[in-house]
Design an enzyme around this catalytic site. Structure first.
Site, PDB file in Angstrom:
ATOM      1  N   GLY A 185       1.033  -0.366 -14.448  1.00 52.34           N
ATOM      2  CA  GLY A 185       1.020   0.330 -15.738  1.00 52.34           C
ATOM      3  C   GLY A 185      -0.133   1.306 -15.806  1.00 52.34           C
ATOM      4  O   GLY A 185      -1.168   1.117 -15.159  1.00 52.34           O
TER       5      GLY A 185
ATOM      6  N   VAL B 199      -4.557  -3.071  -5.488  1.00 48.15           N
ATOM      7  CA  VAL B 199      -4.002  -4.436  -5.557  1.00 48.15           C
ATOM      8  C   VAL B 199      -4.062  -4.943  -6.992  1.00 48.15           C
ATOM      9  O   VAL B 199      -5.116  -4.922  -7.616  1.00 48.15           O
ATOM     10  CB  VAL B 199      -4.799  -5.411  -4.646  1.00 48.15           C
ATOM     11  CG1 VAL B 199      -4.175  -6.806  -4.698  1.00 48.15           C
ATOM     12  CG2 VAL B 199      -4.855  -4.906  -3.218  1.00 48.15           C
TER      13      VAL B 199
ATOM     14  N   GLU C 139      11.587   0.965  -9.816  1.00 51.03           N
ATOM     15  CA  GLU C 139      11.875   2.380  -9.538  1.00 51.03           C
ATOM     16  C   GLU C 139      13.388   2.551  -9.378  1.00 51.03           C
ATOM     17  O   GLU C 139      14.082   1.586  -9.047  1.00 51.03           O
ATOM     18  CB  GLU C 139      11.245   2.762  -8.195  1.00 51.03           C
ATOM     19  CG  GLU C 139       9.790   2.477  -8.059  1.00 51.03           C
ATOM     20  CD  GLU C 139       8.930   3.646  -8.475  1.00 51.03           C
ATOM     21  OE1 GLU C 139       9.416   4.780  -8.431  1.00 51.03           O
ATOM     22  OE2 GLU C 139       7.781   3.403  -8.864  1.00 51.03           O
TER      23      GLU C 139
ATOM     24  N   LYS D 131      -2.031   2.144  -2.073  1.00 50.41           N
ATOM     25  CA  LYS D 131      -1.944   0.953  -1.205  1.00 50.41           C
ATOM     26  C   LYS D 131      -1.290   1.266   0.125  1.00 50.41           C
ATOM     27  O   LYS D 131      -1.654   0.683   1.157  1.00 50.41           O
ATOM     28  CB  LYS D 131      -1.198  -0.182  -1.912  1.00 50.41           C
ATOM     29  CG  LYS D 131       0.130   0.224  -2.495  1.00 50.41           C
ATOM     30  CD  LYS D 131       0.637  -0.826  -3.449  1.00 50.41           C
ATOM     31  CE  LYS D 131       1.618  -0.317  -4.450  1.00 50.41           C
ATOM     32  NZ  LYS D 131       1.208   0.593  -5.453  1.00 50.41           N
TER      33      LYS D 131
ATOM     34  N   VAL E  82      -0.334   7.175 -13.486  1.00 54.76           N
ATOM     35  CA  VAL E  82      -1.718   6.689 -13.410  1.00 54.76           C
ATOM     36  C   VAL E  82      -2.710   7.826 -13.659  1.00 54.76           C
ATOM     37  O   VAL E  82      -3.633   7.690 -14.478  1.00 54.76           O
ATOM     38  CB  VAL E  82      -1.987   6.015 -12.043  1.00 54.76           C
ATOM     39  CG1 VAL E  82      -3.438   5.557 -11.952  1.00 54.76           C
ATOM     40  CG2 VAL E  82      -1.043   4.837 -11.833  1.00 54.76           C
TER      41      VAL E  82
ATOM     42  N   GLU F  58     -10.034  -0.571  -5.886  1.00 57.81           N
ATOM     43  CA  GLU F  58      -9.649  -1.713  -6.725  1.00 57.81           C
ATOM     44  C   GLU F  58      -8.198  -1.620  -7.203  1.00 57.81           C
ATOM     45  O   GLU F  58      -7.478  -2.623  -7.281  1.00 57.81           O
ATOM     46  CB  GLU F  58     -10.588  -1.775  -7.945  1.00 57.81           C
ATOM     47  CG  GLU F  58     -10.341  -2.918  -8.886  1.00 57.81           C
ATOM     48  CD  GLU F  58     -10.585  -4.275  -8.229  1.00 57.81           C
ATOM     49  OE1 GLU F  58     -11.727  -4.563  -7.859  1.00 57.81           O
ATOM     50  OE2 GLU F  58      -9.609  -5.041  -8.073  1.00 57.81           O
TER      51      GLU F  58
ATOM     52  N   GLY G 199      -3.040  -3.855  -9.878  1.00 62.75           N
ATOM     53  CA  GLY G 199      -3.217  -2.925 -11.018  1.00 62.75           C
ATOM     54  C   GLY G 199      -4.508  -3.129 -11.774  1.00 62.75           C
ATOM     55  O   GLY G 199      -5.588  -2.782 -11.295  1.00 62.75           O
TER      56      GLY G 199
ATOM     57  N   LYS H 294      -0.230  -4.659  -0.280  1.00 57.34           N
ATOM     58  CA  LYS H 294      -1.325  -5.219  -1.078  1.00 57.34           C
ATOM     59  C   LYS H 294      -1.969  -6.411  -0.367  1.00 57.34           C
ATOM     60  O   LYS H 294      -3.189  -6.574  -0.381  1.00 57.34           O
ATOM     61  CB  LYS H 294      -0.804  -5.651  -2.454  1.00 57.34           C
ATOM     62  CG  LYS H 294      -0.375  -4.481  -3.341  1.00 57.34           C
ATOM     63  CD  LYS H 294       0.382  -4.984  -4.554  1.00 57.34           C
ATOM     64  CE  LYS H 294       0.808  -3.873  -5.474  1.00 57.34           C
ATOM     65  NZ  LYS H 294       1.794  -4.315  -6.480  1.00 57.34           N
TER      66      LYS H 294
HETATM   67  P1  NAP Z   1       3.541   9.398 -10.131  1.00 61.41           P
HETATM   68  O1  NAP Z   1       3.786   9.110 -11.556  1.00 61.41           O
HETATM   69  O2  NAP Z   1       4.699   9.748  -9.272  1.00 61.41           O
HETATM   70  O3  NAP Z   1       2.461  10.591 -10.073  1.00 61.41           O
HETATM   71  C1  NAP Z   1       2.155  11.279  -8.897  1.00 61.41           C
HETATM   72  C2  NAP Z   1       1.342  12.533  -9.269  1.00 61.41           C
HETATM   73  O4  NAP Z   1       0.930  13.157  -8.081  1.00 61.41           O
HETATM   74  C3  NAP Z   1       2.126  13.578 -10.077  1.00 61.41           C
HETATM   75  O5  NAP Z   1       1.288  14.155 -11.025  1.00 61.41           O
HETATM   76  C4  NAP Z   1       2.536  14.602  -9.027  1.00 61.41           C
HETATM   77  O6  NAP Z   1       2.620  15.917  -9.531  1.00 61.41           O
HETATM   78  C5  NAP Z   1       1.373  14.527  -8.074  1.00 61.41           C
HETATM   79  N1  NAP Z   1       1.760  14.828  -6.697  1.00 61.41           N
HETATM   80  C6  NAP Z   1       2.490  14.055  -5.857  1.00 61.41           C
HETATM   81  N2  NAP Z   1       2.593  14.648  -4.646  1.00 61.41           N
HETATM   82  C7  NAP Z   1       1.906  15.799  -4.744  1.00 61.41           C
HETATM   83  C8  NAP Z   1       1.628  16.860  -3.832  1.00 61.41           C
HETATM   84  N3  NAP Z   1       2.099  16.843  -2.580  1.00 61.41           N
HETATM   85  N4  NAP Z   1       0.879  17.904  -4.252  1.00 61.41           N
HETATM   86  C9  NAP Z   1       0.406  17.917  -5.517  1.00 61.41           C
HETATM   87  N5  NAP Z   1       0.616  16.956  -6.429  1.00 61.41           N
HETATM   88  C10 NAP Z   1       1.374  15.918  -6.038  1.00 61.41           C
HETATM   89  O7  NAP Z   1       2.808   8.167  -9.413  1.00 61.41           O
HETATM   90  P2  NAP Z   1       1.942   7.027 -10.111  1.00 61.41           P
HETATM   91  O8  NAP Z   1       2.847   5.958 -10.623  1.00 61.41           O
HETATM   92  O9  NAP Z   1       0.962   7.644 -11.026  1.00 61.41           O
HETATM   93  O10 NAP Z   1       1.219   6.381  -8.836  1.00 61.41           O
HETATM   94  C11 NAP Z   1       0.129   7.022  -8.232  1.00 61.41           C
HETATM   95  C12 NAP Z   1      -0.547   6.063  -7.265  1.00 61.41           C
HETATM   96  O11 NAP Z   1      -1.017   4.913  -7.947  1.00 61.41           O
HETATM   97  C13 NAP Z   1       0.367   5.521  -6.155  1.00 61.41           C
HETATM   98  O12 NAP Z   1      -0.370   5.383  -4.965  1.00 61.41           O
HETATM   99  C14 NAP Z   1       0.773   4.158  -6.668  1.00 61.41           C
HETATM  100  O13 NAP Z   1       1.132   3.262  -5.645  1.00 61.41           O
HETATM  101  C15 NAP Z   1      -0.509   3.731  -7.344  1.00 61.41           C
HETATM  102  N6  NAP Z   1      -0.346   2.721  -8.376  1.00 61.41           N
HETATM  103  C16 NAP Z   1       0.536   2.930  -9.381  1.00 61.41           C
HETATM  104  C17 NAP Z   1       0.677   1.969 -10.373  1.00 61.41           C
HETATM  105  C18 NAP Z   1       1.618   2.185 -11.523  1.00 61.41           C
HETATM  106  O14 NAP Z   1       1.704   1.294 -12.388  1.00 61.41           O
HETATM  107  N7  NAP Z   1       2.321   3.309 -11.602  1.00 61.41           N
HETATM  108  C19 NAP Z   1      -0.092   0.779 -10.309  1.00 61.41           C
HETATM  109  C20 NAP Z   1      -1.005   0.613  -9.261  1.00 61.41           C
HETATM  110  C21 NAP Z   1      -1.119   1.584  -8.292  1.00 61.41           C
HETATM  111  P3  NAP Z   1       3.705  16.357 -10.640  1.00 61.41           P
HETATM  112  O15 NAP Z   1       3.328  15.592 -11.872  1.00 61.41           O
HETATM  113  O16 NAP Z   1       3.533  17.815 -10.805  1.00 61.41           O
HETATM  114  O17 NAP Z   1       5.028  15.945 -10.087  1.00 61.41           O
HETATM  115  N1  HSE Z   2       5.620  -1.694  -8.180  1.00 57.22           N
HETATM  116  C1  HSE Z   2       4.452  -2.503  -8.306  1.00 57.22           C
HETATM  117  C2  HSE Z   2       4.800  -3.834  -8.946  1.00 57.22           C
HETATM  118  C3  HSE Z   2       3.377  -1.857  -9.146  1.00 57.22           C
HETATM  119  O1  HSE Z   2       5.930  -4.039  -9.397  1.00 57.22           O
HETATM  120  O2  HSE Z   2       3.926  -4.703  -8.983  1.00 57.22           O
HETATM  121  C4  HSE Z   2       2.593  -0.829  -8.410  1.00 57.22           C
HETATM  122  O3  HSE Z   2       1.798  -1.455  -7.442  1.00 57.22           O
END
Ligand code: NAP
Ligand code: HSE
Length: 431
Positions: free
Chosen positions: A304, A134, A192, A107, A16, A131, A136, A207
């Site tokens: 996404g 919940v 995951e 979340k 993200v 926003e 995305g 959510k």
């Molecule tokens: P991600 O790909 O695992 O990215 C996490 C980022 O945070 C990475 O850049 C990581 O650094 C950094 N990080 C984590 N812990 C850290 C720490 N202790 N100190 C410094 N940097 C740290 O996660 P994501 O999928 O982007 O998700 C991020 C958030 O968005 C979560 O809360 C998730 O629930 C929410 N979200 C995600 C999605 C989705 O589609 N992925 C959708 C809605 C909401 P490095 O890169 O160096 O490892």
């Molecule tokens: N893992 C979640 C889903 C996306 O499958 O809807 C991040 O909230």
């Protein structure tokens, strides 16, 4: 007139955060038109400075020191996209206490500490927007807080986990087993490597807690939400569901009545001709039932990089407009009420129960006696296939509306009958 610059500090540059950074670099002009300010990225916190991120302009901004973001006087808005509770929660509180607005996609943190965070923000006259927590890229928090704010919300109801919806769609359409559908979802990057949070309903529980808090303007925590995942469903259940005119979805429902709010996440039989039943694949859909606007449906991408970036940047733009207008203060709408939370045992709905029984006369009578004694009436019964090696038959019951407490008691008593070899699955049936 000189254009005001709004400085963004980014905590995280993963899926993200990478999307947010890339979009700020690539869409600077249109963000300026939308917000009235020049939105500029200051520092970006990551764990690993050497990881390849595919965004050239980012490398000079990276830091592993959170204080470079949290204490940077040129940062107006901190965007938290680290994930997990630790250290994200502390960084959010620190940003607030340093007078910075916060936009978060977290979340887990908002479902557990949302009211506390919003209260701290209110005290510091800053905003916390969420926003992206919940559904995305599908707008739902802001429409509830703004466009539907004159309504009393009666219920929120929908599909808010894309991974499980993909798995259930494959099981329903193609008859494949849970584990095969899960492996496929992992191969496609939807699930995951550790899918627990999605398949056990935990992600949807977070959510729903946030959604219910906003919808009913009262604190609802993840611990207030009844949670049941999809791991016990088998391909047999999908065959019966289709035969009976239903499809199975992992639903999230929060409903308010005079006695309080009931919030639950679990698989449910949904009539195949409803809109929610037709939401397939990784898509999300949320229906809001209100007193003035009636039923309103929100449907779209639930995850996404780019859909989630859309929600985050909408919050950033909203914050920026507020800063330009001098209206920085937080709106703590969802702390205004304090509504009772009702337990799942109070639920009244129809139920599907699948069980394996010994094939002999009188078994059905024993089962109906247990149900009758608990005042559960049966709407339909299907008996299928005698397995001639074990001499067992499969029985499927659909009850009329009954109390959850009675059904739970019935399942305990049915399991104790000598004639019942196994209670397979119990699924709630939503009208
Ligand atoms: P991600 O790909 O695992 O990215 C996490 C980022 O945070 C990475 O850049 C990581 O650094 C950094 N990080 C984590 N812990 C850290 C720490 N202790 N100190 C410094 N940097 C740290 O996660 P994501 O999928 O982007 O998700 C991020 C958030 O968005 C979560 O809360 C998730 O629930 C929410 N979200 C995600 C999605 C989705 O589609 N992925 C959708 C809605 C909401 P490095 O890169 O160096 O490892
Ligand atoms: N893992 C979640 C889903 C996306 O499958 O809807 C991040 O909230």
């Amino acid at each position: 007139m000189a254009t005001r610059t709004i400085g963004i500090g980014l905590l995280g540059a993963g899926v993200v955060g990478g999307g947010v950074a890339r979009t700020i670099f690539e869409k600077g002009k249109s963000l300026l038109y939308a917000s009235g300010a020049s939105i500029e990225l200051r520092n970006v916190l990551v764990r690993d400075l050497h990881k390849s991120r595919g965004i050239d302009s980012l490398s000079d901004l990276l830091t592993t020191n959170p204080q470079d973001v949290l204490e940077n006087p040129e940062v107006d808005v901190v965007v938290e996209v680290l994930g997990g509770q630790v250290p994200a929660k502390d960084y959010i509180f620190q940003a607030i206490s340093n007078g910075k607005h916060v936009v978060t996609a977290n979340k887990d943190v908002m479902a557990k500490y949302g009211p506390e965070i919003l209260e701290a923000a209110h005290a510091k006259q800053v905003r916390v927007l969420f926003e992206a927590t919940v559904a995305g890229g599908t707008p739902i928090i802001a429409p509830l807080q703004r466009d539907l704010s004159a309504n009393e919300v009666i219920a929120v109801n929908g599909i808010i986990n894309g991974t499980t919806n993909y798995i259930l769609t494959r099981m329903a359409r193609d008859g494949i087993d849970f584990l095969d559908a899960l492996a496929e979802a992992q191969g496609l990057g939807y699930a995951e490597p550790d899918p627990t949070n999605d398949v056990e309903g935990i992600d949807a529980t977070y959510k729903l807690a946030i959604l219910a808090s906003v919808a009913f303007q009262t604190p609802v925590f993840d611990s207030n939400v009844y949670c049941e995942g999809i791991t016990k469903l088998t391909s047999r259940d999908f065959v019966y569901a289709a035969e009976l005119g239903y499809t199975i979805k992992l639903i999230a429902v929060a409903r308010k009545d005079v006695e309080g709010i009931q919030a639950r996440v679990h698989p449910a039989f949904i009539s195949s001709d409803t809109m929610i039943a037709k939401v397939d694949g990784v898509l999300n859909a949320i229906e809001i039932e209100t007193d003035l606007a009636g039923r309103v449906l929100f449907h779209g991408q639930g995850a996404g990089a780019m859909p989630t970036t859309s929600s985050i940047l909408a919050d950033v733009i909203d914050c920026s407009r507020g800063i330009l207008d001098g209206k920085d203060s937080s709106s703590i709408g969802f702390l205004r009420r304090n509504t009772q939370i009702r337990p799942i045992m109070d639920l009244e709905t129809k139920y599907y129960i699948r069980m394996n029984v010994v094939e002999r006369p009188g078994v059905l009578a024993e089962i109906t006696r247990v149900l009758g004694d608990l005042e559960i009436s049966i709407a339909s019964v299907i008996q299928k296939e005698v397995d001639f090696t074990t001499l067992q038959a499969e029985i499927v019951l659909i009850s009329n509306r009954a109390k959850e407490s009675a059904i739970q008691q019935a399942i305990t008593e049915l399991a104790e009958l000598e004639a019942v070899a196994e209670i397979g699955t119990m699924v709630r049936v939503e009208d």
